[in-house]
Scaffold this active site. Structure first.
Site, mmCIF file in Angstrom:
data_model
loop_
_atom_site.group_PDB
_atom_site.id
_atom_site.type_symbol
_atom_site.label_atom_id
_atom_site.label_comp_id
_atom_site.label_asym_id
_atom_site.label_seq_id
_atom_site.Cartn_x
_atom_site.Cartn_y
_atom_site.Cartn_z
ATOM 1 N N SER B 126 95.004 11.552 25.977
ATOM 2 C CA SER B 126 95.117 10.234 26.328
ATOM 3 C C SER B 126 93.925 9.509 25.920
ATOM 4 O O SER B 126 93.527 8.358 25.300
ATOM 5 C CB SER B 126 95.050 9.864 27.681
ATOM 6 O OG SER B 126 93.942 10.277 28.518
ATOM 7 N N LYS B 163 89.453 7.723 31.479
ATOM 8 C CA LYS B 163 90.211 6.279 31.316
ATOM 9 C C LYS B 163 88.770 5.390 30.853
ATOM 10 O O LYS B 163 87.780 5.576 31.595
ATOM 11 C CB LYS B 163 90.899 5.776 32.072
ATOM 12 C CG LYS B 163 92.227 6.523 32.541
ATOM 13 C CD LYS B 163 93.296 6.299 31.567
ATOM 14 C CE LYS B 163 94.353 7.020 31.913
ATOM 15 N NZ LYS B 163 95.062 8.092 31.217
#
Lengths: 213, 213
Positions: B126, B163
């Site tokens: 990600s 993230k």
DNA sequence: TTTTATACTGCTTATTATATCAGTATTAAT
DNA sequence: ATTAATACTGATATAATAAGCAGTATAAAA
């Protein structure tokens, strides 16, 4: 202590790899299979030679009796548990020459699985597809060949770069992992100024890639 | 995982000792001799039980086929110059709890600029846009906030991910660096199960991200 | 040129290790 | 009191592994 030949080095590496992977060394037969030897003796004679050079100790007669010598005589003198970070490489001068040493990463070489490691600052984003970015520190294992398609540190006209190397009968192909970069192709005969410095082992990326030793 | 009995524990320790001493595990006969058993079966049945409890893995039929399962607290001592690598994080338990420690990177924390660092295996791609790839080891600085837009290790429902974090008045936005991943948005009031574990400091990427301390 | 070291094939034998069957005794938990 | 799980002895079959002998071929060193 003398250095290992190419073949011996490969065998040593395989043993070392097994050790890391399984927690125990391979049997001679496993080494034979890995290198597709037909004979166990090929393995055996190699082991004996590698032992003679001090890199392993054979526990004769015992199963899996290969012990990696504790200090695989690194050429690093400053500190045992560090990887030299090389600065600018001068063509012509052996990379292992001390003049190239810029710093030392306080990381035990064993973490990157090898003897004779060095590190380089990565310039440019030509290998971004492999997750290697400008400014990263690449850890390289000193050797003058790599397997087909592996990433290597290559010296091209004074400049060191990382590229995927594809060696064929008459030419040397260097591929980037970035569509913005063109592949480089060299005919073997005039590839005097190309030199493989070593194989890419991994990277270290810190916030600013500065640190104290 | 259940605990070992006294005897099992002693046998485990012996194996572990041999491993450190010789670089390879003992044979069953060597264990027998060390404990003065008359029978190999004594050893064998112990090994089977120890394996059942998950502390070792037996490579059946192979010589010296005992592999120590990475069992952190027993095997690895924490040194000042290392960064703890955390395994699975249990929600509710403080991340700094020893039970999470899986291993230690033999790297001085100063290299990543800080005290109270820990490391995590990166799962998934990600954050590939930031050059962080599946399997990398991310080094994190323990803190429960980050500057706007910085990369953080975030605990979302038992799972830890990296993230980019954007905190606004009433919500928390988590952005991936990969177009295939959607942004996550949480309203502050019901963000109980979101927790910032720390700030991303860098990565270490070795060939297989395994090593021995 | 001769020697020496490296890099192998192929086959055989000896040894090392593990697996398995058949038991006994002791302790901890139903 | 009975069952499980642990902690062993003893013997034997079998497989996994290393060792040994006899060679060939090639390249590097003397």
């Amino acid at each position: 202590m003398k250095g290992l030949t190419d073949k011996q080095s490969k065998i040593y590496d395989f043993i070392s790899e097994c050790q890391r992977e399984n927690g125990y060394p391979p049997t001679q037969a496993e080494i034979r299979d890995h290198f597709r030897f037909a004979s166990l003796n090929a393995v055996r004679s190699h082991l004996v030679l590698i032992e003679k050079k001090g890199y392993i100790r054979l526990n004769f007669g015992k199963a899996r009796g290969i012990k990696l010598s504790s200090s695989p005589k690194l050429l690093i003198r400053k500190t045992k548990e560090s990887i030299p970070l090389l600065g600018r490489i001068s063509a012509g001068v052996p990379i292992w020459a001390e003049q190239h040493f810029e710093d030392f990463l306080p990381i035990p070489p064993s973490m990157f699985g090898g003897r004779e490691l060095f590190a380089l600052h990565v310039c440019g984003d030509s290998m971004i597809g492999a997750g290697i970015r400008n400014g990263d520190i690449a850890v390289i294992k000193k050797q003058d060949w790599v397997e087909r398609g592996e990433i290597a540190a290559v010296l091209i006209d004074q400049e060191v770069t990382l590229k995927r190397v594809f060696l064929s009968a008459d030419s040397l192909l260097l591929k980037s992992e970035n569509p913005d970069f063109e592949d480089l192709k060299y005919l073997k005969k005039n590839s005097d100024f190309i030199r493989i410095l070593g194989r890419y082992q991994g990277i270290v990326r810190t916030r600013n890639n500065r640190y104290r030793t």
